[in-house]
Design a protein around this motif. Structure first.
Motif, mmCIF file in Angstrom:
data_model
loop_
_atom_site.group_PDB
_atom_site.id
_atom_site.type_symbol
_atom_site.label_atom_id
_atom_site.label_comp_id
_atom_site.label_asym_id
_atom_site.label_seq_id
_atom_site.Cartn_x
_atom_site.Cartn_y
_atom_site.Cartn_z
ATOM 1 N N ALA A 2 0.820 -1.198 0.000
ATOM 2 C CA ALA A 2 0.000 0.000 0.000
ATOM 3 C C ALA A 2 0.861 1.257 0.000
ATOM 4 O O ALA A 2 0.586 2.198 -0.726
ATOM 5 N N SER A 3 1.914 1.285 0.825
ATOM 6 C CA SER A 3 2.748 2.485 0.857
ATOM 7 C C SER A 3 3.494 2.635 -0.462
ATOM 8 O O SER A 3 3.737 3.750 -0.914
ATOM 9 N N ASN A 4 3.855 1.519 -1.094
ATOM 10 C CA ASN A 4 4.505 1.568 -2.398
ATOM 11 C C ASN A 4 3.540 2.168 -3.422
ATOM 12 O O ASN A 4 3.925 3.015 -4.226
ATOM 13 N N ARG A 5 2.296 1.741 -3.396
ATOM 14 C CA ARG A 5 1.281 2.267 -4.305
ATOM 15 C C ARG A 5 1.089 3.761 -4.054
ATOM 16 O O ARG A 5 0.966 4.543 -4.989
ATOM 17 N N ALA A 27 -5.874 10.554 -4.031
ATOM 18 C CA ALA A 27 -6.847 10.851 -2.972
ATOM 19 C C ALA A 27 -7.456 9.568 -2.423
ATOM 20 O O ALA A 27 -7.560 9.383 -1.200
ATOM 21 N N MET A 28 -7.837 8.670 -3.319
ATOM 22 C CA MET A 28 -8.437 7.412 -2.884
ATOM 23 C C MET A 28 -7.440 6.547 -2.120
ATOM 24 O O MET A 28 -7.799 5.883 -1.138
ATOM 25 N N GLU A 29 -6.192 6.554 -2.539
ATOM 26 C CA GLU A 29 -5.182 5.756 -1.833
ATOM 27 C C GLU A 29 -4.909 6.325 -0.447
ATOM 28 O O GLU A 29 -4.759 5.577 0.513
ATOM 29 N N TYR A 30 -4.855 7.652 -0.336
ATOM 30 C CA TYR A 30 -4.735 8.253 1.000
ATOM 31 C C TYR A 30 -5.881 7.754 1.880
ATOM 32 O O TYR A 30 -5.672 7.381 3.039
ATOM 33 N N ARG A 31 -7.074 7.763 1.334
ATOM 34 C CA ARG A 31 -8.244 7.298 2.096
ATOM 35 C C ARG A 31 -8.098 5.826 2.465
ATOM 36 O O ARG A 31 -8.367 5.433 3.594
ATOM 37 N N ASN A 32 -7.662 5.020 1.517
ATOM 38 C CA ASN A 32 -7.515 3.585 1.756
ATOM 39 C C ASN A 32 -6.501 3.262 2.847
ATOM 40 O O ASN A 32 -6.669 2.282 3.567
ATOM 41 N N VAL A 33 -5.445 4.076 2.951
ATOM 42 C CA VAL A 33 -4.427 3.812 3.983
ATOM 43 C C VAL A 33 -4.742 4.526 5.293
ATOM 44 O O VAL A 33 -3.974 4.445 6.244
ATOM 45 N N GLY A 34 -5.882 5.242 5.329
ATOM 46 C CA GLY A 34 -6.311 5.862 6.582
ATOM 47 C C GLY A 34 -5.858 7.296 6.780
ATOM 48 O O GLY A 34 -6.087 7.871 7.841
ATOM 49 N N ALA A 39 -6.390 12.689 2.084
ATOM 50 C CA ALA A 39 -7.415 12.450 1.062
ATOM 51 C C ALA A 39 -8.233 13.708 0.821
ATOM 52 O O ALA A 39 -8.446 14.101 -0.335
ATOM 53 N N VAL A 40 -8.667 14.361 1.893
ATOM 54 C CA VAL A 40 -9.463 15.587 1.756
ATOM 55 C C VAL A 40 -8.653 16.651 1.021
ATOM 56 O O VAL A 40 -9.177 17.341 0.130
ATOM 57 N N ARG A 41 -7.392 16.770 1.367
ATOM 58 C CA ARG A 41 -6.524 17.751 0.702
ATOM 59 C C ARG A 41 -6.495 17.495 -0.811
ATOM 60 O O ARG A 41 -6.632 18.415 -1.614
ATOM 61 N N GLU A 42 -6.324 16.234 -1.201
ATOM 62 C CA GLU A 42 -6.276 15.892 -2.625
ATOM 63 C C GLU A 42 -7.634 16.077 -3.299
ATOM 64 O O GLU A 42 -7.702 16.560 -4.426
ATOM 65 N N PHE A 43 -8.709 15.685 -2.618
ATOM 66 C CA PHE A 43 -10.037 15.889 -3.196
ATOM 67 C C PHE A 43 -10.289 17.375 -3.437
ATOM 68 O O PHE A 43 -10.823 17.768 -4.472
ATOM 69 N N ARG A 44 -9.912 18.210 -2.496
ATOM 70 C CA ARG A 44 -10.121 19.657 -2.652
ATOM 71 C C ARG A 44 -9.291 20.208 -3.803
ATOM 72 O O ARG A 44 -9.759 21.055 -4.567
ATOM 73 N N ALA A 45 -8.056 19.732 -3.924
ATOM 74 C CA ALA A 45 -7.215 20.168 -5.050
ATOM 75 C C ALA A 45 -7.845 19.746 -6.374
ATOM 76 O O ALA A 45 -7.843 20.512 -7.345
ATOM 77 N N ALA A 60 -15.249 12.916 -1.539
ATOM 78 C CA ALA A 60 -14.813 13.959 -0.607
ATOM 79 C C ALA A 60 -15.796 14.055 0.558
ATOM 80 O O ALA A 60 -15.400 14.100 1.727
ATOM 81 N N GLY A 61 -17.082 14.072 0.237
ATOM 82 C CA GLY A 61 -18.099 14.143 1.289
ATOM 83 C C GLY A 61 -18.045 12.951 2.223
ATOM 84 O O GLY A 61 -18.118 13.099 3.445
ATOM 85 N N GLN A 62 -17.902 11.765 1.669
ATOM 86 C CA GLN A 62 -17.818 10.559 2.504
ATOM 87 C C GLN A 62 -16.605 10.613 3.420
ATOM 88 O O GLN A 62 -16.677 10.222 4.588
ATOM 89 N N THR A 63 -15.494 11.106 2.898
ATOM 90 C CA THR A 63 -14.276 11.203 3.700
ATOM 91 C C THR A 63 -14.463 12.228 4.808
ATOM 92 O O THR A 63 -14.062 11.984 5.959
ATOM 93 N N LEU A 64 -15.076 13.346 4.492
ATOM 94 C CA LEU A 64 -15.355 14.354 5.518
ATOM 95 C C LEU A 64 -16.301 13.801 6.581
ATOM 96 O O LEU A 64 -16.132 14.087 7.773
#
Length: 104
Positions: A2-5, A27-34, A39-45, A60-64
Motif C-alpha cells: 500500500a505504501s509503495n502504491r 486521494a483514494m489511496e490516501y483514504r484507503n491507507v487511513g 485524502a481531503v486535501r487531494e479531493f479539494r485540489a 470527498a463528502g464521505q471522507t469528511l
C-alpha cells in the motif's frame, strides 16, 4: 504494498499535477491507507482544478463524514449536486442527493 502504491501515485501526481486520474487515485489511496486529511486535501485540489469531475464530490463528502465534519460533507455534496445538475450527470446527482439526505 500500500505504501509503495501511495508513493507511485504521489510521483505520478507530482509529475503531472493536472492528471485527473493520478490525483483522484492519490486521494483514494490516501483514504484507503487511513490518511483522511491527506485524502481531503487531494479531493479539494481536484475540485479546484477539475470542478466537473463528478466522482470527487461524493468521495470527498464521505471522507469528511468519516472525519466527523458533517457540515463540510454537506457542502461537498451540495456543490456536487450543482455540478452534476449542470453537466447532466443524473446518476451521480442521485448518489449525491442520497448521501446528502442520509445526513439529515
Amino acid at each position: 504494498m500500500a505504501s509503495n502504491r501511495l508513493e507511485i501515485l504521489k510521483g505520478m501526481a507530482a509529475a503531472n499535477p493536472s492528471d485527473i486520474f493520478a490525483r483522484y487515485g492519490l486521494a483514494m489511496e490516501y483514504r484507503n491507507v487511513g490518511d483522511l486529511e491527506g485524502a481531503v486535501r487531494e479531493f479539494r485540489a481536484l475540485m479546484a482544478a477539475h470542478p466537473d469531475y463528478a466522482a470527487t464530490y461524493l468521495h470527498a463528502g464521505q471522507t469528511l463524514e468519516r472525519l466527523g465534519r458533517s457540515e463540510e460533507a454537506c457542502a461537498a455534496y451540495r456543490q456536487g449536486i450543482e455540478v452534476t445538475t449542470r453537466i447532466g450527470d443524473r446518476h451521480a446527482c442521485a448518489e449525491l442527493e442520497a448521501a446528502l439526505g442520509s445526513l439529515g
